[in-house]
Design a protein around this motif. Structure first.
Motif, PDB file in Angstrom:
ATOM      1  N   UNK A 196       0.839  -1.388  -0.054  1.00 13.59           N
ATOM      2  CA  UNK A 196      -0.075  -0.024  -0.040  1.00 13.59           C
ATOM      3  C   UNK A 196       0.941   1.267  -0.169  1.00 13.59           C
ATOM      4  N   UNK A 197       0.249   2.387  -0.122  1.00 11.67           N
ATOM      5  CA  UNK A 197       0.942   3.557  -0.080  1.00 11.67           C
ATOM      6  C   UNK A 197       0.649   4.122   1.200  1.00 11.67           C
ATOM      7  N   UNK A 198       1.596   4.386   1.895  1.00 10.30           N
ATOM      8  CA  UNK A 198       1.547   4.786   3.421  1.00 10.30           C
ATOM      9  C   UNK A 198       1.991   6.358   3.444  1.00 10.30           C
ATOM     10  N   UNK A 199       0.948   7.018   4.110  1.00 12.28           N
ATOM     11  CA  UNK A 199       1.221   8.285   4.614  1.00 12.28           C
ATOM     12  C   UNK A 199       1.043   8.640   5.714  1.00 12.28           C
ATOM     13  N   UNK A 200       2.141   8.828   6.628  1.00  7.13           N
ATOM     14  CA  UNK A 200       2.050   8.849   8.177  1.00  7.13           C
ATOM     15  C   UNK A 200       2.357  10.285   8.813  1.00  7.13           C
ATOM     16  N   UNK A 201       1.762  10.877   9.855  1.00  9.50           N
ATOM     17  CA  UNK A 201       2.065  11.957  10.477  1.00  9.50           C
ATOM     18  C   UNK A 201       2.523  11.557  11.933  1.00  9.50           C
ATOM     19  N   UNK A 202       3.961  12.055  12.187  1.00 10.16           N
ATOM     20  CA  UNK A 202       4.572  11.709  13.337  1.00 10.16           C
ATOM     21  C   UNK A 202       5.671  12.505  13.777  1.00 10.16           C
ATOM     22  N   UNK A 203       5.708  12.571  15.273  1.00 12.58           N
ATOM     23  CA  UNK A 203       6.837  13.531  15.871  1.00 12.58           C
ATOM     24  C   UNK A 203       7.937  12.611  16.262  1.00 12.58           C
ATOM     25  N   UNK A 204       7.897  11.250  16.069  1.00  8.26           N
ATOM     26  CA  UNK A 204       8.715  10.154  16.243  1.00  8.26           C
ATOM     27  C   UNK A 204       9.843   9.941  14.919  1.00  8.26           C
TER      28      UNK A 204
END
Length: 228
Positions: A196-204
């Motif tokens: 899959x295409x993965x789009x993630x938001x993170x501060x890590x």
């Protein structure tokens, strides 16, 4: 041959009008995400990360600009239209898990499949829970599970429909470091299997560095690209 775009944002603005004036959250933001890419969006609190994710996923509408999913514009659709696109092609993992407390683990995973009219909802959901190591937790409710187990249920729910695009908003934010590491391994392992295409938001940054590309948001703008 050029890889087709899974997600494209064109000149996105998002602002809120109130008595104090206008609050600009995103400003003329453009972005292209090729199919199959793993993209991390980082930035300080209040930089607009979650707002951008909501717009890309069709959970909210931009004030100006366009969002395209697999080449088709979704930003002009009403909520029902955007919901239909989400049901067909998207999965979600949230920091707060977003499990329904009155449903068992199995029922939580089954829900989006049932809403999509999938006749194999139960079998597919059982398989998804087994893949995340929760085959023994089918009948347990969220309150009976740890935070890490709840996030695994959420991941099973996201992957069960085999979405083309997976959005993750701070998926380890409510977990301790050790549990978060296990969730990261699980998330990327399943993503590698499914493509899959993965789009993630993170501060890590440990999580962000697992992606092919890292983009930094600052005051509503894509300011700098960070090498992964």
């Amino acid at each position: 041959m050029q890889t087709p775009l899974a997600v494209e944002a064109i000149s996105l603005d998002k602002y809120i009008e109130n008595n104090a004036g206008r609050l600009d959250i995103l400003k003329s933001l453009s972005l292209q995400v090729p199919a199959g890419e793993k993209l991390a969006i980082i930035g300080s609190s209040g930089s607009g990360k979650s707002t951008l994710l909501s717009l890309l996923a069709g959970l909210d509408s931009p004030s100006n600009g366009k969002v395209l999913i697999s080449g088709a514009e979704i930003s002009h659709l009403d909520e029902d239209g955007r919901a239909a696109v989400r049901g067909r092609s998207m999965g979600f993992v949230f920091q707060s898990f977003q499990l329904l407390p009155a449903l068992t683990a199995l029922e939580n995973v089954m829900l989006p499949l049932q809403l999509a009219g999938r006749k194999d909802a139960k079998d597919r959901s059982m398989t998804a829970l087994e893949r995340v190591g929760l085959g023994h937790r089918f009948s347990h409710y969220p309150r009976q599970m740890s935070g890490g187990e709840q996030q695994r249920v959420a991941i099973a729910r996201a992957f069960a429909p085999q979405p083309a695009i997976l959005f993750a908003d701070e998926p380890t934010g409510n977990l301790d470091e050790q549990t978060g590491e296990r969730i990261i391994e699980l998330l990327f392992g399943l993503n590698a299997e499914s493509g899959t295409t993965l789009i993630l938001v993170t501060h890590d940054m440990n999580l962000a560095r697992r992606c092919q590309r890292i983009l930094r948001l600052h005051e509503g703008k894509l300011q700098v690209e960070v090498a992964a």
